[in-house]
Design an enzyme around this catalytic site. Sequence first.
Site, short mmCIF file in Angstrom:
data_model
loop_
_atom_site.label_atom_id
_atom_site.label_comp_id
_atom_site.label_asym_id
_atom_site.label_seq_id
_atom_site.Cartn_x
_atom_site.Cartn_y
_atom_site.Cartn_z
N ARG A 24 1.00 -1.17 0.05
CA ARG A 24 -0.13 0.23 -0.15
C ARG A 24 1.40 1.40 -0.08
O ARG A 24 1.86 1.38 0.83
CB ARG A 24 -0.70 0.30 1.19
CG ARG A 24 -1.65 1.63 1.47
CD ARG A 24 -2.80 1.19 2.30
NE ARG A 24 -3.50 2.52 2.96
CZ ARG A 24 -3.46 3.57 3.90
NH1 ARG A 24 -2.37 3.34 5.04
NH2 ARG A 24 -3.31 4.80 3.49
N HIS A 39 -3.04 11.13 0.71
CA HIS A 39 -2.26 10.55 1.81
C HIS A 39 -1.52 12.58 2.14
O HIS A 39 -0.51 12.64 2.02
CB HIS A 39 -1.34 9.76 2.42
CG HIS A 39 -1.31 8.98 3.33
ND1 HIS A 39 -1.13 7.52 3.18
CD2 HIS A 39 -0.71 9.74 4.48
CE1 HIS A 39 -0.95 7.61 4.44
NE2 HIS A 39 -0.08 8.44 5.14
N GLU A 84 -7.35 8.40 6.15
CA GLU A 84 -7.56 9.89 7.59
C GLU A 84 -8.30 10.77 7.35
O GLU A 84 -7.24 11.72 7.30
CB GLU A 84 -6.50 9.52 7.99
CG GLU A 84 -6.09 8.13 8.44
CD GLU A 84 -5.41 7.96 9.49
OE1 GLU A 84 -4.19 9.21 10.06
OE2 GLU A 84 -4.85 6.88 9.72
N ASN A 90 -6.78 2.75 10.44
CA ASN A 90 -5.97 1.91 10.34
C ASN A 90 -5.72 2.26 12.36
O ASN A 90 -6.81 2.95 12.64
CB ASN A 90 -4.96 3.75 9.85
CG ASN A 90 -4.65 3.73 8.27
OD1 ASN A 90 -5.35 2.67 8.33
ND2 ASN A 90 -4.55 4.53 8.05
N TYR A 102 -3.88 2.38 15.99
CA TYR A 102 -2.36 2.22 16.85
C TYR A 102 -3.27 2.28 17.82
O TYR A 102 -2.39 1.55 19.17
CB TYR A 102 -2.04 3.48 16.46
CG TYR A 102 -1.33 3.91 15.28
CD1 TYR A 102 0.29 3.18 14.68
CD2 TYR A 102 -2.53 3.91 14.00
CE1 TYR A 102 0.07 3.01 13.55
CE2 TYR A 102 -1.77 4.22 12.60
CZ TYR A 102 -0.53 3.52 12.56
OH TYR A 102 0.31 3.78 11.04
N GLU A 137 -3.25 0.40 8.11
CA GLU A 137 -1.94 0.26 9.23
C GLU A 137 -1.99 -0.15 9.82
O GLU A 137 -3.04 -0.09 11.02
CB GLU A 137 -1.95 1.90 8.94
CG GLU A 137 -1.33 2.97 7.89
CD GLU A 137 -1.34 4.06 7.84
OE1 GLU A 137 -1.28 4.68 8.33
OE2 GLU A 137 -1.34 4.86 6.88
C1 FCB Z 1 -1.04 7.47 10.45
C2 FCB Z 1 -1.06 7.75 9.55
C3 FCB Z 1 0.59 7.65 8.94
C4 FCB Z 1 1.80 7.05 10.04
C5 FCB Z 1 1.03 6.97 11.12
C6 FCB Z 1 1.57 6.88 12.29
O1 FCB Z 1 -1.91 8.18 11.44
O2 FCB Z 1 -1.87 7.67 8.12
O3 FCB Z 1 1.34 8.37 7.58
O4 FCB Z 1 1.78 8.97 9.76
O5 FCB Z 1 -0.09 7.05 11.76
#
Ligand code: FCB
Length: 445
Positions: free
Chosen positions: A75, A119, A164, A290, A292, A350
């Site tokens: 990607r 992006h 995002e 995405n 985290y 992500e």
């Molecule tokens: C996301 C983004 C990516 C990267 C990660 C850590 O929000 O899409 O570009 O910065 O965080």
Amino acid sequence: MHTFPEGFVWGAATSSYQIEGAWDEDGKGESIWDRFCHTSGKVDNSDTGDVACDHYHRWPEDVALMKEIGLQAYRFSISWPRILPQGRGAINLAGLDFYDRLMDALLEAGITPFATLYHWDLPQTLQDHGGWPARPTAEAFVEYADVVSRRLGDRVKHWITLNEPFVSAFLGYLEGSHAPGHTDLDEMLAAAHHLLLAHGWAVPVIRRNSPQARVGIVLNLGPCIPASPSVADRAAAWREDGILNRWYLNPLAARGYPADIVQHYGRPMDFVQANDLETIAVPLDFVGLNYYTRRIVRSNEVPEAKNLPRTVFPNREHTAMGWEVYPEGLYELLGRLHFEYRFPAIYITENGAAYADQVGSDGRVDDPQRVAYFKAHLKQAARAIRAGVPLRGYFAWSLLDNFEWAYGYSKRFGLIYVDFSTQQRILKSSAHWYRRVIAANAVVD
Ligand code: FCB
């Protein structure tokens, strides 16, 4: 052992501004991130994406490294100002040629391209004309999507319109920590709407140009947990969920903007025109998640809440970003996307972690914490699949250490270590581990 279904797609992700460099080469126009980084005080250490990983020149080596890891998919994102230097109008063929060659090399290496059209590197000229808060930017996006999907649509079959939109709108136009660095609530709301509108308009155009294409959008979502069981904290957490998650999920799922948040903002929303919400709700082939971390939310309004601990789970691990490691959140969100929002297919587009990686005296980069992070999250992904979630693939963030936006080069997310002074690449132990995961189609030790 946590085994994945046959056909599950294993990949890694990057984005144009974070890796390409060559910011003004071969006819590329200026983007809002070029402008932002070239403005002093905006990015840590005054870092810029001028060179980044120099991927624009080193892509053959990078494709070879992807192959070495055994990636099945990649990607990446396309730089809008590399294709349309002024945002609309004249096409820079050299820009299209770059992605054209990259597509051929990926397919040759047996790697499926997943292309993201936006992006965050908006052409500066479009920002000069109002940026995302201005409706014509959404029209310009459709022209750009048309140009790119005409040229690459025979080979790219997986398209992502936006990465995002929350971050583009909120950090770019309200918080000001991302380009273009504005701090205006009305701009933020209009930007979010025009991003979603651009998405909705572009989907049928991409489908027309790219037969059998699968088209989706990528959202950054996070569970929002109240810091205490108090009524005030629970209300604050639900509001945060509305701002971060439901503001995007609901209109995409044909539910319109969430009424509680419309009321919370208390703005006229007069940028919403007839049929916009129908446009935004165009059925998707997939949604990209995405993930985290989660957010622990407390209400600032309640005086008695002041003495409560800042987080209810203070002993959990955090990454170098200061983000709590909370793998269960991935399971929770995958379930929500499927059972509550009914998206037909989901990719984790992500997921990953920054740690302070260093090259050892033996020349290796050992990153056991990152391996542990991936492992824990993949187990939750496997658990979601067992629960019936149509999860089709996983993309590690990121292929390479790269330019981490406002943090510059201080945060390393890569499977591959990059020495930014020499551009030397070294596969971290997480990359070697990931190769074994892909080969086994299962979470291995
Ligand atoms: C996301 C983004 C990516 C990267 C990660 C850590 O929000 O899409 O570009 O910065 O965080």
